[in-house]
Design an enzyme around this catalytic site. Structure first.
Site, mmCIF file in Angstrom:
data_model
loop_
_atom_site.group_PDB
_atom_site.id
_atom_site.type_symbol
_atom_site.label_atom_id
_atom_site.label_comp_id
_atom_site.label_asym_id
_atom_site.label_seq_id
_atom_site.Cartn_x
_atom_site.Cartn_y
_atom_site.Cartn_z
ATOM 1 C CB SER A 54 26.240 -24.561 8.976
ATOM 2 O OG SER A 54 27.314 -25.206 9.633
ATOM 3 C CE1 TYR A 76 26.010 -21.185 13.381
ATOM 4 C CE2 TYR A 76 26.754 -23.450 13.150
ATOM 5 C CZ TYR A 76 26.714 -22.147 12.682
ATOM 6 O OH TYR A 76 27.376 -21.815 11.528
HETATM 7 P P1 NDP Z 1 32.528 -14.223 10.674
HETATM 8 O O1 NDP Z 1 32.370 -14.136 12.147
HETATM 9 O O2 NDP Z 1 33.876 -13.967 10.089
HETATM 10 O O3 NDP Z 1 31.479 -13.257 9.960
HETATM 11 C C1 NDP Z 1 30.184 -13.082 10.453
HETATM 12 C C2 NDP Z 1 29.579 -11.849 9.812
HETATM 13 O O4 NDP Z 1 28.229 -11.706 10.298
HETATM 14 C C3 NDP Z 1 30.330 -10.592 10.159
HETATM 15 O O5 NDP Z 1 30.493 -9.808 9.007
HETATM 16 C C4 NDP Z 1 29.413 -9.881 11.154
HETATM 17 O O6 NDP Z 1 29.510 -8.474 10.969
HETATM 18 C C5 NDP Z 1 28.041 -10.375 10.688
HETATM 19 N N1 NDP Z 1 27.036 -10.278 11.735
HETATM 20 C C6 NDP Z 1 26.980 -10.878 12.939
HETATM 21 N N2 NDP Z 1 25.890 -10.480 13.613
HETATM 22 C C7 NDP Z 1 25.244 -9.591 12.803
HETATM 23 C C8 NDP Z 1 24.057 -8.833 12.910
HETATM 24 N N3 NDP Z 1 23.283 -8.859 14.024
HETATM 25 N N4 NDP Z 1 23.691 -8.041 11.886
HETATM 26 C C9 NDP Z 1 24.449 -7.978 10.768
HETATM 27 N N5 NDP Z 1 25.585 -8.671 10.597
HETATM 28 C C10 NDP Z 1 25.968 -9.468 11.606
HETATM 29 O O7 NDP Z 1 32.007 -15.666 10.293
HETATM 30 P P2 NDP Z 1 31.779 -16.432 8.910
HETATM 31 O O8 NDP Z 1 32.220 -15.640 7.759
HETATM 32 O O9 NDP Z 1 32.310 -17.772 9.105
HETATM 33 O O10 NDP Z 1 30.189 -16.542 8.931
HETATM 34 C C11 NDP Z 1 29.360 -16.247 7.819
HETATM 35 C C12 NDP Z 1 28.247 -17.271 7.749
HETATM 36 O O11 NDP Z 1 28.814 -18.545 7.458
HETATM 37 C C13 NDP Z 1 27.464 -17.446 9.038
HETATM 38 O O12 NDP Z 1 26.088 -17.542 8.728
HETATM 39 C C14 NDP Z 1 27.976 -18.753 9.598
HETATM 40 O O13 NDP Z 1 27.036 -19.409 10.406
HETATM 41 C C15 NDP Z 1 28.229 -19.503 8.308
HETATM 42 N N6 NDP Z 1 29.131 -20.650 8.449
HETATM 43 C C16 NDP Z 1 30.445 -20.479 8.793
HETATM 44 C C17 NDP Z 1 31.262 -21.569 8.982
HETATM 45 C C18 NDP Z 1 32.682 -21.458 9.404
HETATM 46 O O14 NDP Z 1 33.299 -22.484 9.693
HETATM 47 N N7 NDP Z 1 33.266 -20.279 9.473
HETATM 48 C C19 NDP Z 1 30.758 -22.931 8.756
HETATM 49 C C20 NDP Z 1 29.392 -22.985 8.377
HETATM 50 C C21 NDP Z 1 28.608 -21.884 8.225
HETATM 51 P P3 NDP Z 1 29.389 -7.362 12.111
HETATM 52 O O15 NDP Z 1 29.997 -7.942 13.355
HETATM 53 O O16 NDP Z 1 30.174 -6.217 11.549
HETATM 54 O O17 NDP Z 1 27.947 -7.085 12.220
#
Ligand code: NDP
Length: 246
Positions: free
Chosen positions: A140, A153
């Site tokens: 990130s 974070y």
């Molecule tokens: P979302 O919340 O849309 O997606 C997060 C995903 O992570 C979901 O599919 C969720 O699936 C999964 N997840 C959460 N906890 C668990 C767990 N314990 N085990 C397995 N899967 C898990 O967010 P983003 O798509 O934005 O996030 C994806 C990545 O991008 C993250 O690492 C985030 O930190 C990073 N990021 C995002 C930014 C943004 O602005 N959106 C900016 C910078 C980085 P489920 O709940 O079904 O398990």
């Protein structure tokens, strides 16, 4: 540009929404064979049925090393190899350190940092055996700069960048041909903000997200990172909305 995605076996964690789901869709379009994990099995089933073929899914909580190992094993049993692991699963709670949110701290570290380690630990041995592989870790902007409320974070995302760079150097020493890529997105329009429990900090964060871009843009950069000749590694990518300031 090389045509290096068709038939690649690609494992994605957190494939039920946002960046993970968009990446699954685009990589599938490019001909990849997918192995998708996340906790919400019904959402995984929807993603799978939308894509139809070349996709297997498994309920996976990345805080449980045995479940991450089992997801990698699914790739090996189904397709016989693993070419790319995208450690994408993550969450972004926000709180001031003095508020002592131990449970949130632990959850954030367990998912964002330890989950990535479990993925690396499970996938790298099979990649070494093949003398080929690619680990893509989603970090990130918060892995490049800190913000009040984002201490834990940010610590996890700085950590992801540190361990990915160490992995790059280690595998280069060993000559395994394993490539690494750190992807650092800025504000992306996903479900990430939904899980912030502190209303004031959530509101502040929402203002940064006014110009948020679509997760498909990050999927496109992931495609670019994979779609190079095996001799070439794109090690780090930073992608912000054009208008984002911090
Ligand atoms: P979302 O919340 O849309 O997606 C997060 C995903 O992570 C979901 O599919 C969720 O699936 C999964 N997840 C959460 N906890 C668990 C767990 N314990 N085990 C397995 N899967 C898990 O967010 P983003 O798509 O934005 O996030 C994806 C990545 O991008 C993250 O690492 C985030 O930190 C990073 N990021 C995002 C930014 C943004 O602005 N959106 C900016 C910078 C980085 P489920 O709940 O079904 O398990």
């Amino acid at each position: 540009m090389a045509q290096n995605i068709k038939d690649k076996v690609i494992v994605i964690t957190g494939a039920t929404s946002g960046i993970g789901e968009a990446s699954a869709q685009l990589l599938h379009e490019k001909g990849a064979k997918l192995v998708l994990g996340a906790r919400r099995i019904e959402k995984l089933e929807t993603v799978q049925s939308d894509l139809k073929d070349r996709v297997v899914i498994q309920k996976t909580d990345v805080t449980k090393p045995e479940e991450v190992e089992s997801l990698i094993q699914l790739a090996l049993s189904e397709y016989g190899r693993i070419d790319v692991l995208i450690n994408n699963a993550g969450l972004m709670p926000q709180s001031f350190l003095g508020d002592n949110q131990i449970e949130e701290w632990n959850q954030t570290i367990d998912v964002n940092l330890k989950g990535v380690l479990y993925g690396i630990g499970a996938a790298v041995p099979a990649m070494r055996e093949n003398k080929s592989g690619h680990i893509i870790n989603i970090a990130s902007i918060a892995g490049h700069q800190v913000n009040p409320g984002g201490a834990v974070y940010c610590a996890t995302k700085y950590g992801v960048r540190a361990l990915t760079e160490a992995l790059r150097q280690e595998e280069a020493i060993l000559g395994t041909n394993i490539r690494t890529t750190i992807v650092s997105p800025g504000a992306i329009d996903t479900e990430l903000l939904d899980h912030i429990t502190n209303d004031e900090l959530k509101e502040g964060m929402a203002s940064v997200y006014e110009d948020a871009i679509k997760p498909e843009e990050i999927a496109q950069t992931i495609v670019t990172a994979i779609d190079t000749d095996e001799s070439t590694a794109i090690n780090e990518l930073v992608i912000r909305p054009t208008r984002q300031i911090p």
